[in-house]
Design a protein around this motif. Structure first.
Motif, mmCIF file in Angstrom:
data_model
loop_
_atom_site.group_PDB
_atom_site.id
_atom_site.type_symbol
_atom_site.label_atom_id
_atom_site.label_comp_id
_atom_site.label_asym_id
_atom_site.label_seq_id
_atom_site.Cartn_x
_atom_site.Cartn_y
_atom_site.Cartn_z
ATOM 1 N N THR A 183 0.853 -1.185 0.000
ATOM 2 C CA THR A 183 0.000 0.000 0.000
ATOM 3 C C THR A 183 0.893 1.241 0.000
ATOM 4 O OG1 THR A 183 -0.045 0.004 2.418
ATOM 5 C CG2 THR A 183 -1.849 -1.144 1.278
ATOM 6 N N SER A 226 0.544 3.778 1.892
ATOM 7 C CA SER A 226 0.802 4.171 3.282
ATOM 8 C C SER A 226 1.999 3.427 3.853
ATOM 9 C CB SER A 226 -0.440 3.924 4.146
ATOM 10 O OG SER A 226 -0.825 2.559 4.096
ATOM 11 N N THR A 243 -3.483 0.273 -3.997
ATOM 12 C CA THR A 243 -4.400 0.230 -2.855
ATOM 13 C C THR A 243 -4.561 -1.208 -2.377
ATOM 14 O OG1 THR A 243 -6.322 -0.043 -4.287
ATOM 15 C CG2 THR A 243 -5.673 2.216 -3.737
ATOM 16 N N THR A 244 -5.070 -1.362 -1.159
ATOM 17 C CA THR A 244 -5.289 -2.700 -0.605
ATOM 18 C C THR A 244 -6.179 -3.541 -1.515
ATOM 19 O OG1 THR A 244 -4.912 -2.123 1.720
ATOM 20 C CG2 THR A 244 -6.376 -3.970 1.298
ATOM 21 N N PHE A 279 -7.569 9.043 0.179
ATOM 22 C CA PHE A 279 -6.682 8.460 -0.826
ATOM 23 C C PHE A 279 -7.573 7.832 -1.889
ATOM 24 C CE2 PHE A 279 -3.409 5.488 -2.455
ATOM 25 C CZ PHE A 279 -2.394 6.405 -2.642
ATOM 26 N N CYS A 301 -8.586 2.276 -1.091
ATOM 27 C CA CYS A 301 -7.797 2.410 0.134
ATOM 28 C C CYS A 301 -8.633 1.957 1.327
ATOM 29 C CB CYS A 301 -7.346 3.857 0.319
ATOM 30 S SG CYS A 301 -6.546 4.181 1.900
#
Length: 275
Positions: free
Chosen positions: A96, A98, A126-127, A180, A184
């Motif tokens: 990710t 983050s 993204t996840t 985001f 996300c």
């Protein structure tokens, strides 16, 4: 069923183009076309529709695709096992954004120092998108937000995150949620949490970087919910108002996961690594 034909089929499906698949496979375009025709003859169905931009899967092609990917991967794994390969030669890691901001560099450095012969490749997304990639065997392991519920996935390691609500210092904060991009996990959780907290629907604005989100929060555009580690890493802890969330309201650690049928050979090392 000939696995070589399936490899050609998967390549054409991924590229959505016979010519692009031929370039990728280093085959003549006529060779790719003939192999697709051979596979269609064997299966007695049409696998692709021709469109102006290239080709797209038929209904039958869509049904075949996941089986083809699974067969190809299992043959590759069987070949590796038969060759008795005792070391990991390549690792494709997804993360990710983050996690990439806060800890991926140290993670990759640790692996490189411990296993200098491993070829590393990093993909960020993204996840939601990362889970699709790991389920389709496109990556070997991945950092995702939250404990995955998919039975096919194994958690190798995890680190707890502290989520915080970040707001500008202004007294009146607009009911705008700075998020985001779609997919996300933090953003999906945050919208529900904000509504429960305020009973007010928030307008949602999506951005492609956490630095931009925090900059817009500082400028008074709205609020966001992010891991505290990101706020500190990007040095915004003195630039925005930070409110800690009730831990009972969320459980969203960053998890390092892999498929249960495709466990990295350095899994024992990864399980003990401090993230």
């Amino acid at each position: 069923m000939d696995s070589n034909l399936l490899k050609v089929f998967v390549s054409v499906a991924n590229k959505k183009s016979i010519s692009k698949a031929a370039n990728s496979l280093k085959y003549a375009q006529s060779n790719v076309t003939s192999r697709i025709k051979q596979l269609e003859k064997n299966l007695e169905c049409k696998l692709f529709h021709r469109v102006p931009s290239g080709v797209i899967l038929t209904h039958e092609g869509e049904r075949l695709y996941p089986h083809a990917v699974d067969i190809i991967k299992k043959i590759e794994l069987a070949t590796l096992d038969m060759k008795d390969m005792l070391k990991q030669e390549q690792l494709i890691v997804a993360s990710t954004e983050s996690n990439a901001v806060t800890r991926i560099v140290n993670f990759l450095i640790n692996i490189h120092n411990e296993f200098p012969d491993i070829q590393l490749e990093l993909i960020t997304n993204t996840t939601g998108e990362i889970k699709k990639m790991i389920m389709d065997y496109k990556v070997d392991m991945a950092f995702v937000s939250g404990v995955p519920q998919e039975n096919e996935l194994l958690v190798l390691n995890k680190v707890d995150e502290e989520l915080v609500l970040v707001e500008p210092f202004e007294e009146v904060v607009p009911n705008v949620f700075l998020s985001f991009k779609k997919g996300c996990a933090y953003s999906d959780f945050a919208q529900d949490y904000l509504f429960e907290l305020t009973q007010v629907e928030h307008k949602k604005l999506e951005f492609g970087s956490y630095d931009t989100i925090l900059g817009c929060v500082k400028a008074g555009m709205g609020k966001s919910i992010l891991p505290l580690s990101i706020v500190k890493k990007l040095r915004f802890e003195d630039e925005v108002k930070i409110l800690k969330l009730n831990k009972k309201a969320w459980d969203m650690p960053t998890c390092l996961v892999c498929r249960k049928d495709n466990i990295p050979k350095i899994a024992d090392y990864l399980k003990e690594l401090a993230l």
